[in-house]
Design a protein around this motif. Sequence first.
Motif: not given
Length: 368
Positions: A88-95, A168-173, A179-188
């Motif tokens: 739902n968050v992903a769809q909100l951002m896309l829309n 699933i929402v934004f497409g693999q591309e 790319k537009r969606i940039r996942s981040i692994l955060a640490g200390q």
Amino acid sequence: MLSFTSTSGPDLQNISVLQPGYDLASKSNITNLMVTHLSRFSIIHFMDWTTTNTNLEETIPFIANQLNSNVDIWINIPYGATDEYVLNVAQLMLNQLNPTINIYVEFSNELWNLIFAQATANLKATNDSVLNQGDPLRLAYDNSANYWYWAFRRIASQIKRIFDLFKIVFGQENVGPWKRIRSILAGQCVNPTIIIQGLDYLNKVYGSPSTFLHGIAIAPYFDLSQYKTWSNLTTDQVIEGFNSSIQTFLPERGWSQQAPVGVHVVYAAWYGLAVHGYEGGPDTAAGCGGCSLSAKINATRDNRMTDLCVSFLNGWYRSGFQPLNWWVTGAAQITTYTSWNLLEDMRQETLIDTTTMFNSSSPVAQLP
């Protein structure tokens, strides 16, 4: 602060509260001053705005779309978010979000930090998964019995889950490094083990981390160094302490147990990942926040702070890192618990000249 209670009855409804100079036709929830201020940055981290440590709200596109420049956003998916919630968050951002705005996505906040409920919850869920559920996430893939390692690996597994759902929402591309969606692994920042365990886990169990992650993130705060627990400090000693602490973050220190930022440099480079700062800035609360408060306030307002902050940021970028989210860019008082606000009054640039730190042509500098 103005608040309304018992609003479910037949009394007044749909009340609009406006500052002078605004009209009912616009009904903007963000002032022109705030729009101008936020527009000077390249990324806005919405963690505190959406109270990530408890929930995520739907106001981010409304704000980001109003900014005067193309400012990317950084969002935190709250701990415990279901697949449906993430979708739902992903769809909100896309829309609703301007399609030219990139989105950095982080799972929860500081899941290593036991002052937050989500860190304890993650540790509990980790132990249950490994000890009672047959380890479906393969958190003990190497037969390690270290439950903290399991917990750090679970953080990585969850950001991969979020990555897959956004795809699933934004497409693999549109999902992945740069790319537009940039996942981040955060640490200390001071404990590279968190990132090391997460990246090695992804690599062993799922494949190259750069398949799922844009980058890693840490929170470099410079503190009072040798003066952290001192009382009766002078302003000069506070400045000296800040300067000593900043030296430990510079790339010239290399990488070692005493230079953990450098360890993050090496590990990110090994896996081909960007390095961001999910938070960072000055910290006068560490050690003894209430000690020498007047000197800390004076030092924060001292013109030398500009040079210190510039030195800190220059060192960060010399390491080849990506933008650091200054904590915080808004206005707040300097207290026993916090000094990391950039401003003390939103009507001023600040009591020190930050235009040299961020944007020399910032229109905020001309605001009354």
